[in-house]
Design an enzyme around this catalytic site. Structure first.
Site, PDB file in Angstrom:
ATOM      1  N   CYS A 142      -5.839  -3.805   2.563  1.00 39.31           N
ATOM      2  CA  CYS A 142      -5.901  -4.485   3.863  1.00 39.31           C
ATOM      3  C   CYS A 142      -7.144  -4.072   4.661  1.00 39.31           C
ATOM      4  CB  CYS A 142      -4.608  -4.260   4.635  1.00 39.31           C
ATOM      5  SG  CYS A 142      -4.360  -5.516   5.922  1.00 39.31           S
ATOM      6  N   HIS A 235      -0.530  -6.576   1.488  1.00 41.89           N
ATOM      7  CA  HIS A 235       0.291  -5.359   1.436  1.00 41.89           C
ATOM      8  C   HIS A 235       1.376  -5.480   0.373  1.00 41.89           C
ATOM      9  CE1 HIS A 235      -1.241  -3.130   4.907  1.00 41.89           C
ATOM     10  NE2 HIS A 235      -1.346  -4.286   5.536  1.00 41.89           N
ATOM     11  N   GLU A 237       2.669  -3.253  -1.240  1.00 47.36           N
ATOM     12  CA  GLU A 237       3.551  -2.080  -1.180  1.00 47.36           C
ATOM     13  C   GLU A 237       4.627  -2.195  -0.106  1.00 47.36           C
ATOM     14  OE1 GLU A 237       0.672  -1.438   2.112  1.00 47.36           O
ATOM     15  OE2 GLU A 237       0.563  -2.247   0.074  1.00 47.36           O
TER      16      GLU A 237
END
EC number: 2.3.1.31
Length: 307
Positions: A142, A235, A237
């Site tokens: 990001c 993102h 994760e």
């Protein structure tokens, strides 16, 4: 895959409850194998949540991973206790004499600020230079992705008309690239950002290969041709409720915030969010660890050539 962490890291108990194999320092010292060493430069304000998300993402290969959490010295964290940082983190300036098989540089809530105005920008530039000789492959996430593209290739970010917020579809661009091995043609991933990077500028850069992009979200995944730098615009994760927490936090503060797209069933924020990206997120981290970290790192570090 066993993840080696400090014995009393708070995330360790949560991961064990989720049936993720976490090995503490005591056990790892009795195993005669060479784990891969991964540094995580955590620039997010809520560091403990990011720790948990990233450790989950790194837990899906048979490799043993030795994780070192890192922080910058030129910025004081206001959202994580000093005790936690002193116990579980090392300052990046204290590890410049060490070699890491892989490094993750996280996002940070600084995207609308010019890079040069960030209080630790000079220190981050030093990190970027250090990775050229001390890290096999660096994964940028990001804002860390935008900062890496700007420093390494001069590709700047720009302000979006509206926040890119939600779960967006992307299409794989080149199946021969190991980073996207096992991906479906179209896959979803979360985004939460006020800025973007020009797809045309990335595609025009001779050293960059676009691995996945979407019509709404633009380039999601690109990399240097030698695999030493991986750039992830979103993102993967994030857990199920991360976007939910961001949305309700801003809504409750009276801030202007739209519903995250493709997230809540029937766009109803009172319903349980759909988890649509976990499998591809796990594949992405596993492919990075295997093909760009483990397969490219010598058993014993001496010195790697500048990338």
């Amino acid at each position: 895959m066993p993840i080696r962490t400090q014995n009393d890291l708070p995330a360790k108990a949560i991961l064990e409850h989720e049936n993720i194999f976490v090995m503490d320092e005591n056990r790892s010292t009795h195993q005669d194998i060479r784990p891969i060493s991964i540094g995580i430069l955590n620039l997010m304000p809520l560091k403990e949540a990011t720790e948990l998300q990233l450790l989950r993402s790194l837990s899906n290969t048979p490799l043993q991973v030795d994780v070192t959490f890192l922080t910058v010295g030129s910025h004081e964290s206001k959202n994580t206790s000093k005790t936690h940082l002193d116990t579980f983190y090392e300052k990046i300036e204290d590890v410049y004499d060490r070699y890491f098989d892989g490094l993750i540089i996280t996002g940070a809530p600084l995207e609308q600020m010019p890079f040069e105005e960030v209080d630790y920008w000079d220190e981050l530039c030093k990190v970027f230079e250090w990775t050229k000789t001390h890290v096999t492959s660096t994964l940028h996430l990001c804002w860390g992705c935008q900062a890496g593209l700007y420093y390494r290739y001069g590709i700047n970010k720009y302000d979006l008309d509206a926040k890119k917020f939600g779960v967006f579809p992307h299409r794989v661009q080149n199946r021969k690239i190991p980073l996207v091995r096992g991906f479906d043609d179209i896959f979803y991933a979360p985004h939460s950002r006020h800025t973007g990077v020009s797809t045309e500028a990335i595609e025009a850069c001779e050293d960059l290969v676009v691995c996945a992009k979407g019509e709404e979200a633009g380039v999601f995944l690109c990399m240097s041709k030698d695999g030493s730098n991986i750039f992830v615009m979103g993102h993967p994760e994030y857990d199920r409720y991360t976007l939910d927490s961001e949305y309700k936090r801003d809504r409750d503060k009276g801030l202007e915030i739209a519903l995250p797209v493709n997230y809540y069933p029937e766009d109803d924020p009172e319903q349980r969010p759909l988890l649509q990206w976990r499998s591809h997120g796990n594949i992405l981290y596993s492919n990075w660890l295997n093909y760009y970290v483990y397969q490219n790192t010598p058993y014993e570090w001496n010195k790697i050539s500048e990338k």
